[in-house]
Design a protein around this motif. Structure first.
Motif, PDB file in Angstrom:
ATOM      1  N   GLY A  17       0.817  -1.200   0.000  1.00  0.00           N
ATOM      2  CA  GLY A  17       0.000   0.000   0.000  1.00  0.00           C
ATOM      3  C   GLY A  17       0.850   1.249   0.000  1.00  0.00           C
ATOM      4  N   ALA A  18       0.179   2.396  -0.195  1.00  0.00           N
ATOM      5  CA  ALA A  18       0.889   3.665  -0.278  1.00  0.00           C
ATOM      6  C   ALA A  18      -0.033   4.810   0.121  1.00  0.00           C
ATOM      7  CB  ALA A  18       1.396   3.883  -1.701  1.00  0.00           C
ATOM      8  N   GLY A  19       0.582   5.951   0.390  1.00  0.00           N
ATOM      9  CA  GLY A  19      -0.158   7.178   0.678  1.00  0.00           C
ATOM     10  C   GLY A  19       0.772   8.369   0.588  1.00  0.00           C
ATOM     11  N   GLU A  20       0.196   9.574   0.618  1.00  0.00           N
ATOM     12  CA  GLU A  20       0.973  10.805   0.497  1.00  0.00           C
ATOM     13  C   GLU A  20       0.327  11.914   1.325  1.00  0.00           C
ATOM     14  OE1 GLU A  20       2.435  11.051  -4.031  1.00  0.00           O
ATOM     15  OE2 GLU A  20       0.255  11.098  -3.804  1.00  0.00           O
ATOM     16  N   ILE A  21       1.133  12.858   1.745  1.00  0.00           N
ATOM     17  CA  ILE A  21       0.637  14.121   2.282  1.00  0.00           C
ATOM     18  C   ILE A  21       1.143  15.197   1.337  1.00  0.00           C
ATOM     19  CG2 ILE A  21       0.677  15.774   4.179  1.00  0.00           C
ATOM     20  CD1 ILE A  21       1.156  13.425   6.083  1.00  0.00           C
ATOM     21  N   LYS A  22       0.224  16.063   0.887  1.00  0.00           N
ATOM     22  CA  LYS A  22       0.557  17.115  -0.073  1.00  0.00           C
ATOM     23  C   LYS A  22       0.059  18.459   0.422  1.00  0.00           C
ATOM     24  CE  LYS A  22       0.183  14.114  -4.104  1.00  0.00           C
ATOM     25  NZ  LYS A  22      -0.517  13.873  -5.355  1.00  0.00           N
ATOM     26  N   TYR A  23       0.637  19.530  -0.112  1.00  0.00           N
ATOM     27  CA  TYR A  23       0.168  20.882   0.147  1.00  0.00           C
ATOM     28  C   TYR A  23      -0.541  21.373  -1.109  1.00  0.00           C
ATOM     29  CZ  TYR A  23      -0.011  25.810   1.288  1.00  0.00           C
ATOM     30  OH  TYR A  23      -0.458  27.076   1.551  1.00  0.00           O
ATOM     31  N   ARG A  24      -1.765  21.867  -0.931  1.00  0.00           N
ATOM     32  CA  ARG A  24      -2.526  22.418  -2.049  1.00  0.00           C
ATOM     33  C   ARG A  24      -3.344  23.601  -1.557  1.00  0.00           C
ATOM     34  NH1 ARG A  24      -4.929  16.852  -3.671  1.00  0.00           N
ATOM     35  NH2 ARG A  24      -3.292  16.010  -4.952  1.00  0.00           N
ATOM     36  N   GLU A  25      -3.360  24.655  -2.337  1.00  0.00           N
ATOM     37  CA  GLU A  25      -4.253  25.781  -2.077  1.00  0.00           C
ATOM     38  C   GLU A  25      -5.388  25.685  -3.080  1.00  0.00           C
ATOM     39  OE1 GLU A  25      -2.229  29.533  -2.018  1.00  0.00           O
ATOM     40  OE2 GLU A  25      -0.772  28.806  -0.554  1.00  0.00           O
ATOM     41  N   LEU A  26      -6.553  25.279  -2.595  1.00  0.00           N
ATOM     42  CA  LEU A  26      -7.706  25.116  -3.467  1.00  0.00           C
ATOM     43  C   LEU A  26      -8.745  26.186  -3.122  1.00  0.00           C
ATOM     44  CD1 LEU A  26      -7.997  21.227  -3.213  1.00  0.00           C
ATOM     45  CD2 LEU A  26      -6.945  22.559  -5.043  1.00  0.00           C
ATOM     46  N   PRO A  27      -9.112  27.035  -4.085  1.00  0.00           N
ATOM     47  CA  PRO A  27     -10.033  28.131  -3.796  1.00  0.00           C
ATOM     48  C   PRO A  27     -11.379  27.674  -3.235  1.00  0.00           C
ATOM     49  CG  PRO A  27      -9.318  28.177  -6.108  1.00  0.00           C
ATOM     50  CD  PRO A  27      -8.667  27.011  -5.465  1.00  0.00           C
ATOM     51  N   ASP A  28     -11.811  26.483  -3.594  1.00  0.00           N
ATOM     52  CA  ASP A  28     -13.096  25.985  -3.099  1.00  0.00           C
ATOM     53  C   ASP A  28     -13.043  25.575  -1.626  1.00  0.00           C
ATOM     54  OD1 ASP A  28     -14.218  26.367  -5.597  1.00  0.00           O
ATOM     55  OD2 ASP A  28     -13.994  24.265  -6.201  1.00  0.00           O
TER      56      ASP A  28
ATOM     57  N   ILE B 175     -15.445  15.843   1.259  1.00  0.00           N
ATOM     58  CA  ILE B 175     -14.217  16.466   1.713  1.00  0.00           C
ATOM     59  C   ILE B 175     -14.225  16.324   3.221  1.00  0.00           C
ATOM     60  CG2 ILE B 175     -12.825  18.566   1.803  1.00  0.00           C
ATOM     61  CD1 ILE B 175     -13.325  17.392  -1.060  1.00  0.00           C
ATOM     62  N   MET B 176     -13.189  15.709   3.758  1.00  0.00           N
ATOM     63  CA  MET B 176     -13.114  15.441   5.191  1.00  0.00           C
ATOM     64  C   MET B 176     -11.888  16.146   5.767  1.00  0.00           C
ATOM     65  SD  MET B 176     -14.251  11.440   5.280  1.00  0.00           S
ATOM     66  CE  MET B 176     -14.781  11.525   7.010  1.00  0.00           C
ATOM     67  N   SER B 177     -11.971  16.486   7.044  1.00  0.00           N
ATOM     68  CA  SER B 177     -10.879  17.177   7.702  1.00  0.00           C
ATOM     69  C   SER B 177     -10.698  16.617   9.099  1.00  0.00           C
ATOM     70  CB  SER B 177     -11.182  18.677   7.769  1.00  0.00           C
ATOM     71  OG  SER B 177     -10.079  19.371   8.300  1.00  0.00           O
ATOM     72  N   CYS B 178      -9.454  16.577   9.527  1.00  0.00           N
ATOM     73  CA  CYS B 178      -9.099  16.181  10.876  1.00  0.00           C
ATOM     74  C   CYS B 178      -8.216  17.299  11.435  1.00  0.00           C
ATOM     75  CB  CYS B 178      -8.348  14.860  10.872  1.00  0.00           C
ATOM     76  SG  CYS B 178      -7.867  14.283  12.506  1.00  0.00           S
ATOM     77  N   ALA B 179      -8.732  18.040  12.411  1.00  0.00           N
ATOM     78  CA  ALA B 179      -7.997  19.168  12.990  1.00  0.00           C
ATOM     79  C   ALA B 179      -7.093  18.664  14.115  1.00  0.00           C
ATOM     80  CB  ALA B 179      -8.968  20.207  13.524  1.00  0.00           C
ATOM     81  N   PHE B 180      -5.949  19.283  14.222  1.00  0.00           N
ATOM     82  CA  PHE B 180      -4.998  18.962  15.283  1.00  0.00           C
ATOM     83  C   PHE B 180      -4.922  20.175  16.208  1.00  0.00           C
ATOM     84  CE2 PHE B 180      -3.559  16.548  11.524  1.00  0.00           C
ATOM     85  CZ  PHE B 180      -3.847  15.282  12.008  1.00  0.00           C
ATOM     86  N   ASP B 181      -5.692  20.164  17.273  1.00  0.00           N
ATOM     87  CA  ASP B 181      -5.800  21.288  18.200  1.00  0.00           C
ATOM     88  C   ASP B 181      -4.446  21.664  18.774  1.00  0.00           C
ATOM     89  OD1 ASP B 181      -8.517  21.393  17.821  1.00  0.00           O
ATOM     90  OD2 ASP B 181      -8.936  20.026  19.485  1.00  0.00           O
TER      91      ASP B 181
ATOM     92  N   PRO C 122     -10.994  27.032   1.295  1.00  0.00           N
ATOM     93  CA  PRO C 122     -10.034  27.923   1.953  1.00  0.00           C
ATOM     94  C   PRO C 122      -9.615  27.392   3.316  1.00  0.00           C
ATOM     95  CG  PRO C 122     -12.243  28.884   1.934  1.00  0.00           C
ATOM     96  CD  PRO C 122     -12.301  27.643   1.113  1.00  0.00           C
ATOM     97  N   GLY C 123      -8.320  27.462   3.568  1.00  0.00           N
ATOM     98  CA  GLY C 123      -7.785  27.009   4.852  1.00  0.00           C
ATOM     99  C   GLY C 123      -7.494  25.524   4.929  1.00  0.00           C
ATOM    100  N   LEU C 124      -7.944  24.773   3.947  1.00  0.00           N
ATOM    101  CA  LEU C 124      -7.657  23.330   3.918  1.00  0.00           C
ATOM    102  C   LEU C 124      -6.491  23.130   2.959  1.00  0.00           C
ATOM    103  CD1 LEU C 124     -11.266  21.809   3.722  1.00  0.00           C
ATOM    104  CD2 LEU C 124      -9.958  22.481   5.742  1.00  0.00           C
ATOM    105  N   ASN C 125      -5.285  23.157   3.498  1.00  0.00           N
ATOM    106  CA  ASN C 125      -4.107  23.157   2.631  1.00  0.00           C
ATOM    107  C   ASN C 125      -3.297  21.869   2.643  1.00  0.00           C
ATOM    108  OD1 ASN C 125      -4.047  26.400   3.749  1.00  0.00           O
ATOM    109  ND2 ASN C 125      -4.286  25.946   1.603  1.00  0.00           N
ATOM    110  N   TYR C 126      -3.403  21.076   3.679  1.00  0.00           N
ATOM    111  CA  TYR C 126      -2.609  19.846   3.766  1.00  0.00           C
ATOM    112  C   TYR C 126      -3.537  18.665   3.533  1.00  0.00           C
ATOM    113  CZ  TYR C 126       0.903  22.973   5.505  1.00  0.00           C
ATOM    114  OH  TYR C 126       1.800  24.002   5.607  1.00  0.00           O
ATOM    115  N   TRP C 127      -3.188  17.868   2.527  1.00  0.00           N
ATOM    116  CA  TRP C 127      -4.097  16.815   2.053  1.00  0.00           C
ATOM    117  C   TRP C 127      -3.474  15.433   2.151  1.00  0.00           C
ATOM    118  CZ3 TRP C 127      -9.064  17.861   0.358  1.00  0.00           C
ATOM    119  CH2 TRP C 127      -9.397  19.214   0.318  1.00  0.00           C
ATOM    120  N   LEU C 128      -4.229  14.526   2.725  1.00  0.00           N
ATOM    121  CA  LEU C 128      -3.896  13.107   2.701  1.00  0.00           C
ATOM    122  C   LEU C 128      -4.408  12.601   1.360  1.00  0.00           C
ATOM    123  CD1 LEU C 128      -2.956  10.459   3.936  1.00  0.00           C
ATOM    124  CD2 LEU C 128      -5.158  10.312   5.118  1.00  0.00           C
ATOM    125  N   ASP C 129      -3.534  12.017   0.588  1.00  0.00           N
ATOM    126  CA  ASP C 129      -3.882  11.656  -0.778  1.00  0.00           C
ATOM    127  C   ASP C 129      -3.336  10.264  -1.083  1.00  0.00           C
ATOM    128  OD1 ASP C 129      -5.048  12.224  -3.246  1.00  0.00           O
ATOM    129  OD2 ASP C 129      -3.272  13.251  -4.025  1.00  0.00           O
TER     130      ASP C 129
END
Length: 153
Positions: free
Chosen positions: A63-74, A144-150, A76-83
């Protein structure tokens, strides 16, 4: 089961790119396997994002996975993506995706990311919810899902 950075086993990059192309990228008429290989190569880092990781069971790439940085206008503020969380069909149901997701969460903490975000199909929502992700947007057939790290910046 052992998870490693793809940068530590670069000979596996071609297989990861093939998985990504076969599973997702082939649906884009402008995508080619060579382009996917180039994108995977950009994630072969040790200490910066984008960063790719792989899992092996014994000596088999599982298996595989990645963490990427993306600025997507749709989003805002969700910049780090598990992909690219991918496990071959024959190996699914063995906890491999769980291990990859938890590894990504650990890496997100190490990088002090404020959140980790992902886009997934409806049938995968429950899997990610088990790991602290919440649906924050719904688009056509994807969530679109998010996991915040307080407390992290």
């Amino acid at each position: 089961m052992k998870i490693s950075l793809l940068a530590d086993c670069p000979e596996q990059a071609a297989q990861v790119a093939q998985w990504y192309f076969d599973e997702w990228a082939h649906k884009d008429p402008e995508s080619t396997l060579d382009r996917v290989k180039q994108k995977v190569a950009l994630s072969m880092n040790h200490s910066e994002i984008p960063i790719a990781f792989v899992v092996h069971i014994e000596d088999e790439l599982a298996g595989a996975g990645e963490i990427k940085y993306r600025e997507l206008p749709d989003y805002p503020g969700l910049n780090y993506w598990l992909d690219g969380i991918y496990v071959p069909v024959k190996l699914r149901g063995k906890g491999i995706s769980t291990a990859l997701i938890e590894y990504a969460r650990q890496k997100a903490h190490e990088f002090a990311l404020p959140s980790l975000n992902l886009r997934c199909e409806a049938h995968n929502v429950k899997l990610y919810e088990k790991h602290g992700f919440e649906v924050v947007y719904t688009e056509q057939h994807k969530s679109i899902m998010s996991c915040a790290f307080d407390g992290l910046k």
